[in-house]
Design a protein around this motif. Structure first.
Motif, PDB file in Angstrom:
ATOM      1  N   LEU A  48     -10.456 -14.722   5.909  1.00  0.00           N
ATOM      2  CA  LEU A  48     -11.674 -14.053   7.032  1.00  0.00           C
ATOM      3  C   LEU A  48     -12.386 -15.293   7.638  1.00  0.00           C
ATOM      4  O   LEU A  48     -13.003 -16.458   6.849  1.00  0.00           O
ATOM      5  CB  LEU A  48     -12.578 -12.974   5.328  1.00  0.00           C
TER       6      LEU A  48
ATOM      7  N   THR B 179     -20.005  -6.625   8.201  1.00  0.00           N
ATOM      8  CA  THR B 179     -20.229  -7.693   7.590  1.00  0.00           C
ATOM      9  C   THR B 179     -21.770  -8.743   7.728  1.00  0.00           C
ATOM     10  O   THR B 179     -22.156  -9.373   6.814  1.00  0.00           O
ATOM     11  CB  THR B 179     -19.423  -9.118   7.780  1.00  0.00           C
TER      12      THR B 179
ATOM     13  N   ILE C  52     -15.382  -5.123  11.339  1.00  0.00           N
ATOM     14  CA  ILE C  52     -13.922  -5.789  10.933  1.00  0.00           C
ATOM     15  C   ILE C  52     -13.682  -4.028  10.736  1.00  0.00           C
ATOM     16  O   ILE C  52     -14.040  -3.101   9.560  1.00  0.00           O
ATOM     17  CB  ILE C  52     -13.083  -5.945   9.989  1.00  0.00           C
TER      18      ILE C  52
ATOM     19  N   PRO D 265      -6.353  -5.149   7.316  1.00  0.00           N
ATOM     20  CA  PRO D 265      -7.445  -5.206   8.353  1.00  0.00           C
ATOM     21  C   PRO D 265      -6.556  -5.449   9.444  1.00  0.00           C
ATOM     22  O   PRO D 265      -5.529  -5.848  10.186  1.00  0.00           O
ATOM     23  CB  PRO D 265      -7.628  -7.267   8.607  1.00  0.00           C
TER      24      PRO D 265
ATOM     25  N   TRP E  42      -8.800  -5.480  12.529  1.00  0.00           N
ATOM     26  CA  TRP E  42      -9.478  -6.168  13.697  1.00  0.00           C
ATOM     27  C   TRP E  42     -10.761  -6.526  13.682  1.00  0.00           C
ATOM     28  O   TRP E  42     -11.133  -5.652  13.292  1.00  0.00           O
ATOM     29  CB  TRP E  42      -9.423  -5.715  15.618  1.00  0.00           C
ATOM     30  N   THR E  43     -11.405  -7.249  14.452  1.00  0.00           N
ATOM     31  CA  THR E  43     -12.622  -7.570  14.206  1.00  0.00           C
ATOM     32  C   THR E  43     -13.838  -7.334  15.548  1.00  0.00           C
ATOM     33  O   THR E  43     -12.739  -8.254  16.558  1.00  0.00           O
ATOM     34  CB  THR E  43     -12.671  -9.195  13.633  1.00  0.00           C
TER      35      THR E  43
END
Length: 391
Positions: A276, A305, A310, A319, A321-322
């Motif tokens: 992460l 977060t 995310i 996951p 994409w962010t």
């Protein structure tokens, strides 16, 4: 003469009981159901402006159900027209609210009585009619977590799960006034984050004598409500591990020290680990109500977060994409994903996180996190103790 005296005494006693009863201290103003629920637009509008705002300190996220918006403050729960914010129905008691959530097209109001959150009232979200009521054992600071079939009240020492008529389907932890001893596997543990999906409830347990934590997943409706049934319970290497989300395909746990997201399958087997790229302060933060900020859409679960969001696949929580510099988990809306950012909203493609456009929005001096929901064409923002409708 004697009969008259008895009759008067009975009337006085009855009035005294009524004056001190819950009914005397309850106000219920109902309304006819709305004619219809407006649909979301085909695309996200290019501009949005504040249409209304209302106090709602008892809702951790905006409550939108059956096309209505439900706000809650003090001891009062109000059903509002989504477009105008005007009151349609109202339910109030002389007790403070612990929290208000929704499921099954109904609002769930949890009131504080004595030292806990023990009075639960279910209201038809369209009309405000009371549809069920129960006495519960939820703790102060509780939050309601639903999966479409059941609702669980979070707590540090006790979880309670109810079905749609508010009959208790499961209790787990330190049970008050326990009738049968020995049914709870680890009654001395304390609980971290909670999530739910597909008739299962997941919780992070922190137990005496164990260096790390454990991820435990329970049936939401075991054969006996006071005898919890575990799907699995697995040890985790970190005490501060947190359960991010659950889907039918598994569970996602964040390990703050390792800076990893760990995925488990429905049987509790570890599948994959993902590094992460998230600030340590985000990973270390512990939610007060036992729930990490997430939002669900058709394609993704969106995890906020604390500084970024995310996107996790709804299939297995891997996951995808962010997006950085967000202020909340956002909401799926009009085929897009809309997330709050400084100065407005970002409209993203849910497939890859690409920014389609941004929408300017003046939030005044509010700088805190933002929870979002949608009620037909209206977008909702929870800013602290206030819900704002955007059109």
């Amino acid at each position: 003469m004697t009969a008259a005296v008895i009759a008067v005494a009975a009337l006085v006693a009855g009035l005294a009981v009524w004056a001190g009863s819950d009914s005397r201290a309850t106000v219920s103003e109902t309304a006819p159901p709305p004619e219809g629920t407006p649909a979301q637009p085909a695309d996200v509008p290019s501009t949005l402006n504040e249409a209304w705002r209302a106090p709602s300190g008892a809702t951790p996220v905006p409550v939108s159900e059956a096309g209505m918006v439900v706000t809650a403050s003090g001891g009062e729960v109000v059903g509002r027209d989504a477009a105008s914010g005007q009151q349609r129905w109202r339910y109030a008691r002389d007790l403070p609210l612990c929290t208000v959530g929704s499921e099954w097209d109904r609002a769930l109001a949890v009131y504080r009585k004595s030292d806990g959150c023990s009075e639960v009232t279910q209201l038809d979200a369209r009309t405000g009619h009371r549809t069920a009521q129960r006495n519960g054992d939820a703790e102060l600071g509780t939050r309601l977590v639903g999966d479409g079939g059941y609702v669980t009240a979070t707590g540090e020492r006790l979880l309670n799960t109810w079905r749609d008529d508010l009959v208790k389907s499961m209790e787990f932890g330190r049970v008050y006034a326990q009738v049968n001893a020995g049914y709870q596997p680890r009654p001395n543990c304390r609980y971290g984050t909670v999530a739910a999906a597909a008739g299962r409830v997941g919780v992070i347990e922190r137990c005496p004598g164990e260096d790390g934590a454990r991820l435990t997943v329970l049936k939401a409706a075991p054969d006996e409500s006071d005898q919890p049934e575990e799907e699995f319970s697995v040890s985790l290497p970190e005490r501060r591990a947190k359960l991010v989300a659950m889907v039918p395909g598994g569970s996602a746990v964040v390990l703050p020290q390792a800076r990893e997201l760990v995925l488990y399958d429905p049987k509790g087997n570890e599948r994959l680990r993902y590094p992460l790229d998230v600030p340590q302060s985000d990973l270390d933060a512990e939610p007060d109500d036992g729930v990490l900020p997430t939002a669900r859409g058709p394609e993704n679960v969106y995890w906020f977060t604390g500084s970024r969001t995310i996107a996790l696949s709804t299939e297995d929580l891997s996951p995808r994409w962010t997006v950085h510099n967000t202020r909340g988990a956002g909401v799926a809306y009009a085929g897009r994903y809309v997330t709050p950012i400084g100065g407005g909203l970002a409209v993203l493609d849910p497939a890859d996180g690409r920014t389609v456009r941004t929408i300017a929005l003046d939030r005044g001096d509010y700088r805190g996190p933002i929870e979002m929901a949608a009620a037909g064409p209206v977008l909702l923002e929870q800013r602290g103790d206030t819900v704002v409708g955007l059109r």
